[in-house]
Scaffold this active site. Structure first.
Site, mmCIF file in Angstrom:
data_model
loop_
_atom_site.group_PDB
_atom_site.id
_atom_site.type_symbol
_atom_site.label_atom_id
_atom_site.label_comp_id
_atom_site.label_asym_id
_atom_site.label_seq_id
_atom_site.Cartn_x
_atom_site.Cartn_y
_atom_site.Cartn_z
ATOM 1 N N GLU A 177 39.708 -42.079 34.139
ATOM 2 C CA GLU A 177 38.582 -41.073 34.313
ATOM 3 C C GLU A 177 37.048 -41.401 34.696
ATOM 4 O O GLU A 177 37.006 -41.869 33.253
ATOM 5 C CB GLU A 177 38.951 -39.373 34.310
ATOM 6 N N GLU A 225 43.895 -29.203 28.000
ATOM 7 C CA GLU A 225 43.831 -30.397 28.411
ATOM 8 C C GLU A 225 45.641 -30.068 29.291
ATOM 9 O O GLU A 225 46.249 -31.056 30.172
ATOM 10 C CB GLU A 225 44.117 -31.674 27.636
#
Length: 639
Positions: free
Chosen positions: A128, A305
């Site tokens: 990412e 997460e």
């Protein structure tokens, strides 16, 4: 995180978004891992997007050595345009195309720590936002979601642990002391969620059975010597899984879920599907060395997460302008989780206060400075600069307002209405890449009679307008009629590129207290008698007046309870009113707020006054005031 591309910067605009010319349905990756020269064989099933005019397939790549390109088993012509691999002669029609690309890369020389890299003899990935293009040529954009099969091969003595996304379906020995592991991710994902880890690691494992009755294996991988510091992280993961299934009906969807903790990771943590990679700061915690804050951070980040597994992974962003779709929503979810884990009303309030302090000390200054930008920006030069407190923390406050507006004045603060909206959101968009508008619409449409549904187009200004709204409130009590009028005036200062701002939708949660601290009915003029409680009024105009009836004396207004909107509130409470709120407000956030304002007001007053020596040389004040003034004089001497 910061990462900069070579070459001239290009301005990317949200309004220029176009769908990809091709879709990638499946990806089969084979890695022969070697620090100096890793070989990557990428077999993809590609098909034309029928909604886009025919054009060449342009695949992104950086720092790759291209060895072979094949289409449907045959060699094919191609060309390089900058860093892109361009295939202009692909077969026509809608039939899938089998595309094979063989490349090599040098992970040991990858100092950007994006893509595939080696640190301390261990392979890691970070993809990412645009790191996958450093692993293989690909449509490296979040709206291209594919099913992945990954085979890892490596020297078993150096890299005994081979991990990737999804479920482990096969492993075994190879020639020359090598071994392999094959992983299959049953859920489509964008390339930025791809991950692999290979190295010498030890593992804490925990089998669990979820509420739905399915069995799963949880694993936390760390370097040897750190295993005894992983118990709290494992407990936090189990609590997160149970909470998400209980609160939102979102179960764990993989046979196993893994966390890898390493000091070599240059971000806090990353939500790669089923294989989260963390910096050790947010996993390792021992009672001998960690503080309460450390334990709280581990719990919060592990939850954040994990919650991405649905809000970010199963449903992801159409483009990077929609980053708050996953980050703002997931920050809100981890905040709610931490509050629920806190348990008691006072502990929940402490968590809310912590979150608001972060917003005020970090995000409000960003809104007031030259880098001010909307929660959903309109353009960028460098995508990695999007990871801001505005996108994350202010984005979470926007989601919190959606919850409170989903069912205004509901006894559960809108929880049930928001849960209905989340359910609709996943029913519509599971496995898709969507926008902030899609999320807001799902919450509103699941609650068609709510203030959010009635004001949805205006509410979306929170996504498009930068800056922190300021709400100035004036109160007037009319004794003969027993009414109390509150006039709310909202404004927002100019920010770069946005000199003028339209009114926001602002949920104003409030209550009324008597001078001695008793709750009073919150009854608008013309309404039937009301019970004493918190009510949420929706401000939509630049100026609005609410008139409350049935009052025998001037009340003490308790405004913006629970910090119901990310605004600056101006109301000139007297010291006596602040003391009443501090002592009696049933909203713990506003109790704290009253104490903060009273303390600041007192300190500023003392700083402004000059000390008056008495006959004995001491100050004519109490000892505490003397101490404050002495500190003030010392501070001035340091300037």
């Amino acid at each position: 995180m910061l990462s900069f591309r070579e070459g001239p910067a290009v301005l990317v605009k949200r309004e220029d978004y176009t769908a990809p010319a091709y879709w990638i349905d499946t990806v089969d990756l084979t890695f022969d891992l070697d620090p100096a020269k890793t070989r990557v064989l990428n077999r993809m099933r590609v098909r034309r997007n029928p909604d886009v005019a025919p054009q060449p397939l342009c695949l992104d790549g950086e720092d790759l050595n291209l060895a072979r390109v094949m289409v449907n088993g045959q060699g094919t012509s191609f060309k390089m345009e900058g860093s892109q691999l361009v295939l202009a002669n692909l077969p026509d029609g809608e039939e899938p195309i089998e595309l094979e690309i063989f490349t090599t890369c040098a992970p040991a020389k990858n100092t950007k720590l994006m893509g595939l890299y080696v640190s301390q003899d261990t392979f890691f990935t970070q993809c990412e936002a645009e790191g996958f293009r450093r692993i293989t040529y690909f449509l490296d954009r979040p709206d291209v979601m594919a099913s992945y099969t990954v085979t890892l091969r490596a020297d078993k003595s150096k890299y005994p642990v081979l991990l990737s996304n999804g479920n482990l379906v096969e492993e075994g020995a190879l020639d020359d002391g090598r071994h392999f592991a094959k992983w299959v991710d049953p859920h489509k994902k964008p390339a930025y969620l791809f991950a692999l880890v290979a190295g010498s690691l030890v593992c804490r494992s925990q089998p669990i059975r979820t509420r739905s009755g399915t069995d799963h294996l949880l694993q936390v991988y760390v370097r040897p010597g750190d295993l005894d510091k992983t118990e709290h992280a494992m407990n936090s993961l189990m609590a997160s899984i149970a909470w998400d299934e209980t609160r939102f009906g979102l179960p764990l969807d993989l046979e196993r879920f893994m966390i890898v903790a390493t000091s070599d990771f240059n971000m806090g943590a990353m939500e790669n599907k089923g294989l989260n990679i963390f910096n050790t700061k947010y996993v390792l915690a021992s009672p001998a060395t960690a503080t309460d804050v450390d334990f709280g951070n581990v719990e919060s980040v592990v939850a954040h997460e994990y919650f991405h597994n649905w809000t970010g992974n199963r449903v992801t962003c159409r483009d990077w302008f929609q980053l708050s779709l996953k980050e703002g929503l997931t920050v809100f979810r981890d905040q709610e989780f931490s509050m629920d884990m806190a348990g008691s009303l006072s502990a929940r309030a402490v968590k809310r206060i912590e979150d608001v302090r972060v917003l005020r000390t970090a995000q409000f200054p960003e809104d007031a400075g030259p880098m001010a930008h909307p929660v959903r920006p309109d353009s960028y030069m460098e995508i990695n600069n999007f990871y801001t407190v505005t996108v994350y923390e202010k984005g979470a406050e926007v989601v919190r307002m959606m919850q409170s507006l989903a069912t205004a004045n509901a006894s559960d603060n809108g929880r049930a209405g928001f849960a209905r909206g989340m359910k609709l959101y996943f029913e519509r968009h599971d496995g898709q890449a969507v926008t902030c508008d899609d999320f807001a619409s799902a919450i509103a449409e699941a609650n068609p009679h709510s203030p959010l549904a009635r004001n949805l187009p205006q509410f979306k200004r929170w996504y498009s307008q930068a800056g922190t709204p300021r709400v100035n409130v004036q109160g007037y009590f009319d004794a003969p009629s027993g009414t109390y009028a509150l006039t709310f005036n909202q404004s927002c200062a100019a920010t770069p590129g946005q000199p003028d701002k339209a009114p926001f939708v602002i949920p104003m949660a409030m209550g009324l207290l008597s001078a001695d601290g008793q709750p009073l009915p919150v009854q608008l003029e013309g309404e039937p008698p009301a019970t004493a409680d918190t009510r949420t009024f929706v401000l939509t105009e630049a100026s609005q007046t609410l008139v409350f009836a049935g009052l025998k004396a001037e009340p003490v207004p308790s405004l913006l309870r629970g910090f119901s909107a990310p605004v600056v509130l101006d109301f000139n409470h007297t010291d006596e009113q602040l003391l009443t709120l501090l002592a009696h407000d049933p909203d713990p956030f506003n109790q704290w707020e009253a104490g903060q304002r009273l303390a600041l007001r007192t300190a500023l007053k003392l700083i402004a006054e000059e000390p008056t020596p008495s006959s004995g040389g001491a100050l004519n004040e109490c000892g505490r005031c003397c101490a404050i003034r002495a500190w003030t004089r010392r501070s001035r001497s340091w300037c």
